[in-house]
Design an enzyme around this catalytic site. Sequence first.
Site, PDB file in Angstrom:
ATOM      1  N   ASN A  71       0.803  -1.220   0.000  1.00  0.00           N
ATOM      2  CA  ASN A  71       0.000   0.000   0.000  1.00  0.00           C
ATOM      3  C   ASN A  71       0.838   1.273   0.000  1.00  0.00           C
ATOM      4  O   ASN A  71       0.295   2.371   0.026  1.00  0.00           O
ATOM      5  CB  ASN A  71      -0.997   0.004   1.162  1.00  0.00           C
ATOM      6  CG  ASN A  71      -0.318   0.027   2.512  1.00  0.00           C
ATOM      7  OD1 ASN A  71       0.876  -0.229   2.625  1.00  0.00           O
ATOM      8  ND2 ASN A  71      -1.079   0.310   3.552  1.00  0.00           N
ATOM      9  N   CYS A  72       2.147   1.163  -0.065  1.00  0.00           N
ATOM     10  CA  CYS A  72       3.045   2.315  -0.141  1.00  0.00           C
ATOM     11  C   CYS A  72       2.966   2.912  -1.550  1.00  0.00           C
ATOM     12  O   CYS A  72       3.132   2.202  -2.543  1.00  0.00           O
ATOM     13  CB  CYS A  72       4.474   1.878   0.180  1.00  0.00           C
ATOM     14  SG  CYS A  72       5.735   3.117  -0.136  1.00  0.00           S
TER      15      CYS A  72
END
Length: 118
Positions: free
Chosen positions: A10-11
């Site tokens: 999710n970065c």
Amino acid sequence: MTLRLHGIPNCDTVKRARAWLTDHGVAHDFIDFKKAGASPTDLRRWAQAVGWEKLLNRQGATWRKLDAATQARVVDAASAEQLMHQQTSVIKRPVVEWPDGAVTVGFSPEAWASRLPG
């Protein structure tokens, strides 16, 4: 060896890096720090390749949420590697192990393009 990209799915930077690799037809394996962790051996190798100061993300939310005493204990490669092993979210992302054995941290389209053949 296939390119290995280590990070957190999710970065935003990892998302851009993965999309860039796919758009450029670069085969790669994705290793999720949250699921696989980061082994002490990998952390030591990465720190030796790029420097522990570059590998440790002191700009991120995880670092800022650490108490001052924990932050103050990070004074050298060994203490940084110990923290990164315990809290993989403090590792700057993505960490890339290139097929030639080089290790890089972060995403730079220009620098990555220069690594592609042809």
